[in-house]
Design a protein around this motif. Structure first.
Motif, PDB file in Angstrom:
ATOM      1  N   ALA A  12     -20.395 -65.193   1.657  1.00  0.00           N
ATOM      2  CA  ALA A  12     -21.482 -64.229   1.856  1.00  0.00           C
ATOM      3  C   ALA A  12     -21.417 -63.623   3.247  1.00  0.00           C
ATOM      4  CB  ALA A  12     -22.826 -64.914   1.638  1.00  0.00           C
ATOM      5  N   LEU A  13     -21.061 -64.442   4.236  1.00  0.00           N
ATOM      6  CA  LEU A  13     -20.911 -63.926   5.599  1.00  0.00           C
ATOM      7  C   LEU A  13     -19.765 -62.927   5.678  1.00  0.00           C
ATOM      8  CD1 LEU A  13     -21.408 -66.788   8.231  1.00  0.00           C
ATOM      9  CD2 LEU A  13     -22.511 -64.550   8.182  1.00  0.00           C
ATOM     10  N   ALA A  14     -18.671 -63.229   4.958  1.00  0.00           N
ATOM     11  CA  ALA A  14     -17.522 -62.326   4.974  1.00  0.00           C
ATOM     12  C   ALA A  14     -17.895 -60.974   4.397  1.00  0.00           C
ATOM     13  CB  ALA A  14     -16.365 -62.942   4.188  1.00  0.00           C
ATOM     14  N   VAL A  15     -18.574 -60.984   3.238  1.00  0.00           N
ATOM     15  CA  VAL A  15     -18.968 -59.728   2.614  1.00  0.00           C
ATOM     16  C   VAL A  15     -20.058 -59.036   3.429  1.00  0.00           C
ATOM     17  CG1 VAL A  15     -19.833 -58.658   0.496  1.00  0.00           C
ATOM     18  CG2 VAL A  15     -18.367 -60.659   0.352  1.00  0.00           C
ATOM     19  N   GLY A  16     -20.890 -59.832   4.097  1.00  0.00           N
ATOM     20  CA  GLY A  16     -21.979 -59.261   4.885  1.00  0.00           C
ATOM     21  C   GLY A  16     -21.573 -58.772   6.255  1.00  0.00           C
ATOM     22  N   THR A  17     -20.322 -59.046   6.671  1.00  0.00           N
ATOM     23  CA  THR A  17     -19.873 -58.635   8.007  1.00  0.00           C
ATOM     24  C   THR A  17     -19.965 -57.133   8.242  1.00  0.00           C
ATOM     25  OG1 THR A  17     -18.427 -60.561   8.261  1.00  0.00           O
ATOM     26  CG2 THR A  17     -17.919 -58.626   9.600  1.00  0.00           C
ATOM     27  N   PRO A  18     -19.452 -56.276   7.341  1.00  0.00           N
ATOM     28  CA  PRO A  18     -19.593 -54.838   7.597  1.00  0.00           C
ATOM     29  C   PRO A  18     -21.044 -54.387   7.580  1.00  0.00           C
ATOM     30  CG  PRO A  18     -18.755 -55.220   5.385  1.00  0.00           C
ATOM     31  CD  PRO A  18     -18.707 -56.536   6.088  1.00  0.00           C
ATOM     32  N   LEU A  19     -21.876 -55.039   6.760  1.00  0.00           N
ATOM     33  CA  LEU A  19     -23.305 -54.711   6.754  1.00  0.00           C
ATOM     34  C   LEU A  19     -23.934 -55.045   8.101  1.00  0.00           C
ATOM     35  CD1 LEU A  19     -24.455 -55.968   3.234  1.00  0.00           C
ATOM     36  CD2 LEU A  19     -24.327 -53.602   4.022  1.00  0.00           C
ATOM     37  N   LEU A  20     -23.563 -56.193   8.644  1.00  0.00           N
ATOM     38  CA  LEU A  20     -24.130 -56.608   9.927  1.00  0.00           C
ATOM     39  C   LEU A  20     -23.694 -55.673  11.044  1.00  0.00           C
ATOM     40  CD1 LEU A  20     -25.687 -58.532  11.711  1.00  0.00           C
ATOM     41  CD2 LEU A  20     -23.693 -60.060  11.751  1.00  0.00           C
ATOM     42  N   LEU A  21     -22.405 -55.356  11.107  1.00  0.00           N
ATOM     43  CA  LEU A  21     -21.910 -54.472  12.166  1.00  0.00           C
ATOM     44  C   LEU A  21     -22.543 -53.087  12.077  1.00  0.00           C
ATOM     45  CD1 LEU A  21     -18.132 -55.455  12.124  1.00  0.00           C
ATOM     46  CD2 LEU A  21     -19.750 -55.867  13.988  1.00  0.00           C
ATOM     47  N   PRO A 229     -31.996 -57.444  15.868  1.00  0.00           N
ATOM     48  CA  PRO A 229     -30.592 -57.813  15.659  1.00  0.00           C
ATOM     49  C   PRO A 229     -30.398 -59.200  15.066  1.00  0.00           C
ATOM     50  CG  PRO A 229     -30.883 -56.805  17.816  1.00  0.00           C
ATOM     51  CD  PRO A 229     -32.259 -57.049  17.262  1.00  0.00           C
ATOM     52  N   LEU A 230     -31.226 -60.165  15.451  1.00  0.00           N
ATOM     53  CA  LEU A 230     -31.067 -61.520  14.926  1.00  0.00           C
ATOM     54  C   LEU A 230     -31.511 -61.606  13.470  1.00  0.00           C
ATOM     55  CD1 LEU A 230     -32.220 -63.687  17.967  1.00  0.00           C
ATOM     56  CD2 LEU A 230     -29.898 -63.031  17.282  1.00  0.00           C
ATOM     57  N   ARG A 231     -32.556 -60.892  13.113  1.00  0.00           N
ATOM     58  CA  ARG A 231     -32.944 -60.843  11.706  1.00  0.00           C
ATOM     59  C   ARG A 231     -31.884 -60.138  10.870  1.00  0.00           C
ATOM     60  NH1 ARG A 231     -39.359 -59.083  11.550  1.00  0.00           N
ATOM     61  NH2 ARG A 231     -40.194 -60.861  12.750  1.00  0.00           N
ATOM     62  N   ALA A 232     -31.146 -59.241  11.497  1.00  0.00           N
ATOM     63  CA  ALA A 232     -30.087 -58.537  10.775  1.00  0.00           C
ATOM     64  C   ALA A 232     -29.022 -59.500  10.278  1.00  0.00           C
ATOM     65  CB  ALA A 232     -29.459 -57.468  11.674  1.00  0.00           C
ATOM     66  N   VAL A 233     -28.811 -60.613  10.998  1.00  0.00           N
ATOM     67  CA  VAL A 233     -27.846 -61.625  10.545  1.00  0.00           C
ATOM     68  C   VAL A 233     -28.297 -62.205   9.210  1.00  0.00           C
ATOM     69  CG1 VAL A 233     -26.791 -63.840  11.078  1.00  0.00           C
ATOM     70  CG2 VAL A 233     -27.161 -62.177  12.904  1.00  0.00           C
ATOM     71  N   PHE A 241     -24.568 -62.371   0.028  1.00  0.00           N
ATOM     72  CA  PHE A 241     -24.648 -63.343  -1.062  1.00  0.00           C
ATOM     73  C   PHE A 241     -24.812 -62.645  -2.410  1.00  0.00           C
ATOM     74  CE2 PHE A 241     -27.013 -66.471  -3.685  1.00  0.00           C
ATOM     75  CZ  PHE A 241     -26.040 -67.468  -3.707  1.00  0.00           C
ATOM     76  N   LEU A 242     -25.554 -61.539  -2.421  1.00  0.00           N
ATOM     77  CA  LEU A 242     -25.696 -60.771  -3.665  1.00  0.00           C
ATOM     78  C   LEU A 242     -24.349 -60.220  -4.119  1.00  0.00           C
ATOM     79  CD1 LEU A 242     -28.996 -58.740  -3.143  1.00  0.00           C
ATOM     80  CD2 LEU A 242     -28.654 -60.794  -4.503  1.00  0.00           C
ATOM     81  N   TYR A 243     -23.578 -59.693  -3.165  1.00  0.00           N
ATOM     82  CA  TYR A 243     -22.248 -59.194  -3.513  1.00  0.00           C
ATOM     83  C   TYR A 243     -21.346 -60.330  -3.984  1.00  0.00           C
ATOM     84  CZ  TYR A 243     -22.637 -54.330  -2.009  1.00  0.00           C
ATOM     85  OH  TYR A 243     -22.962 -53.000  -1.920  1.00  0.00           O
ATOM     86  N   TYR A 244     -21.471 -61.483  -3.358  1.00  0.00           N
ATOM     87  CA  TYR A 244     -20.682 -62.657  -3.760  1.00  0.00           C
ATOM     88  C   TYR A 244     -21.020 -63.057  -5.193  1.00  0.00           C
ATOM     89  CZ  TYR A 244     -19.223 -67.549  -3.996  1.00  0.00           C
ATOM     90  OH  TYR A 244     -18.674 -68.741  -4.385  1.00  0.00           O
ATOM     91  N   LEU A 245     -22.301 -63.065  -5.522  1.00  0.00           N
ATOM     92  CA  LEU A 245     -22.715 -63.373  -6.892  1.00  0.00           C
ATOM     93  C   LEU A 245     -22.167 -62.341  -7.872  1.00  0.00           C
ATOM     94  CD1 LEU A 245     -26.453 -64.522  -6.683  1.00  0.00           C
ATOM     95  CD2 LEU A 245     -24.441 -65.903  -7.194  1.00  0.00           C
TER      96      LEU A 245
END
Length: 297
Positions: A12-21, A229-233, A241-245
């Motif tokens: 989920a972190l991997a898929v969420g990385t571009p979203l976070l950046l 920014p911290l809530r963005a994590v 996680f949604l994309y992972y599912l």
């Protein structure tokens, strides 16, 4: 069971990385008072710039490719800064135009790179038995650094003050236009970095529509996390996680695959509606979306 949970979090972190950046970039933009709806285009042009440099030669520097993505994102956002800060055009219209220009230009210029091999991708790191992209680690560090910058440094306070009350900041001697220009360009650089993750690490290739709607989700995510920014994590982890599912359940469920493809975008609407009910939109910078003209109230 614990390994399954940890693996799901890592994915989920991997898929969420571009979203976070991309959401961190949008936070920088909007903390300065400038709405940027063009993150989809910024990510696309950043992905293309990174891949073009990395695929140019077997020994091409990946660091140079990453730098190219950030410069491309910032360069594209100069159009947005010129329109919204200098010419005081409507920020929403300019942002939509930026998204169209970025995706269109990337699609047109990137045709010659489709199907080309990437000689060397950004290598993953092994942490605790799991592989993690360096982009993910950098994104998490940037989230913490941006939170510190905004809340504990004088330049960060200046950026926030320009977004909240540009007239008051102007009276105190702050160059409102310059701060907003830098905010837009800095956010664009982070958006370009999000694109570099897609073409150099996550997919290691170039194709049209590389961002795939992630830029639009990132813009909505900023509202959901109340420009923090911290809530963005946590927000990026949730959507990751949604994309992972979506990937795990496709083909293993009687539900049509289109339902899973639409799920993240439907959830965007749901979380924004919930944020509106909680009054979260009220935590937006007071000067967000408003052009500043010295002497006007």
């Amino acid at each position: 069971m614990d390994n399954i949970v940890v693996e799901a979090l890592v994915r989920a972190l991997a898929v969420g990385t571009p979203l976070l950046l991309a959401s961190l970039g949008a936070i920088v933009n909007e903390r300065s008072g400038i709405v940027n709806l063009g993150m989809e285009g910024v990510m696309a042009i950043g992905a293309l710039a990174a891949f073009a440099v990395a695929a140019s030669a077997p020994d091409a520097s990946l660091w140079l490719a990453v730098l190219a993505s950030m410069l491309a994102g910032a360069a594209l956002c100069t159009l947005h800064a010129l329109a919204t800060v200098t010419l005081r055009a409507n920020q929403f219209v300019s942002g939509l135009a930026l998204a169209l220009i970025g995706t269109g230009a990337a699609g047109l210029l990137g045709k010659k790179f489709e199907g080309l091999p990437l000689f060397n991708k950004v290598p993953d790191w092994t942490l605790g038995g799991f592989t993690v992209s360096p982009f993910t680690v950098v994104a998490l560090l940037l989230a913490g650094a941006l939170a510190f910058y905004l809340n504990a440094t004088r330049p960060g306070l200046t950026l926030r003050s320009v977004g909240e009350n540009p007239a008051a900041a102007d009276v105190l001697g702050v160059n409102v236009g310059l701060v907003r220009w830098l905010g837009v360009l800095g956010g664009g650089a982070l958006g370009g970095l999000a694109g570099a993750f897609l073409s150099l690490s996550y997919r290691s290739s170039w194709s049209d529509n590389m961002a795939g709607g992630l830029g639009w989700i990132a813009v909505a995510l900023v509202i959901f996390v109340a420009w923090d920014p911290l809530r963005a994590v946590a927000g990026a982890l949730f959507f990751g996680f949604l994309y992972y599912l979506q990937f795990r359940l496709q083909g293993n469920s009687p539900i049509p695959t289109e339902v899973f493809s639409a799920m993240p975008f439907v959830l965007v609407l749901v979380v924004l509606a919930l944020a509106g009910r909680r009054g979260q939109a009220g935590s937006a910078p007071a000067g967000l979306g408003r052009a500043y003209v010295r002497g006007e109230r």
